[in-house]
Design a protein around this motif. Structure first.
Motif, PDB file in Angstrom:
ATOM      1  N   THR A  78      -0.827  -1.569  -5.848  1.00 41.45           N
ATOM      2  CA  THR A  78       0.557  -2.039  -5.804  1.00 41.45           C
ATOM      3  C   THR A  78       1.433  -1.092  -4.989  1.00 41.45           C
ATOM      4  N   MET A  79       1.285   0.216  -5.243  1.00 44.93           N
ATOM      5  CA  MET A  79       2.073   1.198  -4.481  1.00 44.93           C
ATOM      6  C   MET A  79       1.714   1.142  -2.999  1.00 44.93           C
ATOM      7  N   GLY A  80       0.430   0.956  -2.690  1.00 44.95           N
ATOM      8  CA  GLY A  80       0.002   0.888  -1.305  1.00 44.95           C
ATOM      9  C   GLY A  80       0.597  -0.295  -0.569  1.00 44.95           C
ATOM     10  N   VAL A  81       0.626  -1.445  -1.242  1.00 46.00           N
ATOM     11  CA  VAL A  81       1.231  -2.632  -0.628  1.00 46.00           C
ATOM     12  C   VAL A  81       2.720  -2.378  -0.386  1.00 46.00           C
ATOM     13  N   ALA A  82       3.381  -1.751  -1.352  1.00 47.81           N
ATOM     14  CA  ALA A  82       4.804  -1.435  -1.178  1.00 47.81           C
ATOM     15  C   ALA A  82       5.003  -0.456  -0.024  1.00 47.81           C
ATOM     16  N   MET A  83       4.078   0.497   0.121  1.00 50.31           N
ATOM     17  CA  MET A  83       4.215   1.504   1.179  1.00 50.31           C
ATOM     18  C   MET A  83       3.938   0.941   2.571  1.00 50.31           C
ATOM     19  N   LEU A  84       3.452  -0.274   2.649  1.00 50.87           N
ATOM     20  CA  LEU A  84       3.298  -0.891   3.970  1.00 50.87           C
ATOM     21  C   LEU A  84       4.662  -1.121   4.618  1.00 50.87           C
ATOM     22  N   VAL A  85       5.690  -1.339   3.782  1.00 54.70           N
ATOM     23  CA  VAL A  85       7.039  -1.549   4.315  1.00 54.70           C
ATOM     24  C   VAL A  85       7.983  -0.399   3.978  1.00 54.70           C
ATOM     25  N   LEU A  86       7.592   0.464   3.047  1.00 54.55           N
ATOM     26  CA  LEU A  86       8.383   1.636   2.670  1.00 54.55           C
ATOM     27  C   LEU A  86       7.719   2.876   3.248  1.00 54.55           C
ATOM     28  N   PRO A  87       8.372   4.029   3.196  1.00 52.04           N
ATOM     29  CA  PRO A  87       7.727   5.244   3.695  1.00 52.04           C
ATOM     30  C   PRO A  87       6.498   5.596   2.872  1.00 52.04           C
ATOM     31  N   GLY A  88       5.425   5.952   3.541  1.00 54.62           N
ATOM     32  CA  GLY A  88       4.228   6.369   2.827  1.00 54.62           C
ATOM     33  C   GLY A  88       2.958   5.965   3.544  1.00 54.62           C
ATOM     34  N   GLN A  89       1.846   6.356   2.987  1.00 54.07           N
ATOM     35  CA  GLN A  89       0.526   6.083   3.530  1.00 54.07           C
ATOM     36  C   GLN A  89      -0.035   4.835   2.869  1.00 54.07           C
ATOM     37  N   GLY A  90       0.462   3.675   3.258  1.00 54.17           N
ATOM     38  CA  GLY A  90       0.116   2.425   2.607  1.00 54.17           C
ATOM     39  C   GLY A  90      -1.361   2.099   2.637  1.00 54.17           C
TER      40      GLY A  90
END
Length: 140
Positions: A78-90
């Motif tokens: 879930t966090m990874g999917v969110a990080m696809l559009v937010l800052p982070g290593q999605g």
């Protein structure tokens, strides 16, 4: 924490950025550690070899472990999917989540991915740096 226009507010941005940095730092340590713990023939079997608990207590702990591991996997996914559009290593976070989840065909998917030279070479480089034998992968 969205404002009137549906945008992320500054405090929410800092929380997301902090979580992203923590996941990134943890992945830098955890991924090589996990790669080094796997036996060299881990991907050399047709099917995953299951280890069955021997006592009633170990069955209980095994079930608790499976549930917690899948909850963590779902959270990372879930966090990874969110990080696809937010800052982070999605993508990295999605891969970590998928590796923790249990689903049919997971081992065959892992074998297929690891048999690709552009994935196998970096894995074996990490293993050599850690003093471990290269992964043995036979396509079948």
């Amino acid at each position: 924490m969205l404002n009137l226009y549906g945008m992320i507010t500054e405090p929410m941005f800092w929380w997301v950025a902090t979580v992203s940095a923590i996941v990134f730092a943890a992945s830098i340590v955890a991924v090589p550690w996990l790669i080094l713990r796997l036996p060299s023939d881990y991907f050399n079997h047709r099917h995953r070899i299951m280890i069955r608990p021997q006592t009633r207590a170990s069955v209980y702990y095994h079930c608790v472990w499976i549930v917690l591991k899948n909850i963590a996997g779902a959270a990372f996914l879930t966090m990874g999917v969110a990080m696809l559009v937010l800052p982070g290593q999605g993508l990295l976070t999605i891969f970590i989540g998928l590796s923790l989840l249990d689903f049919p065909g997971k081992y065959q998917l892992q074998r297929s991915l690891v048999s690709k030279p552009f994935i196998l070479k970096p894995l074996n480089w990490i293993r050599r740096k850690g003093g471990k034998a290269d992964f043995i992968v036979h396509s079948s």
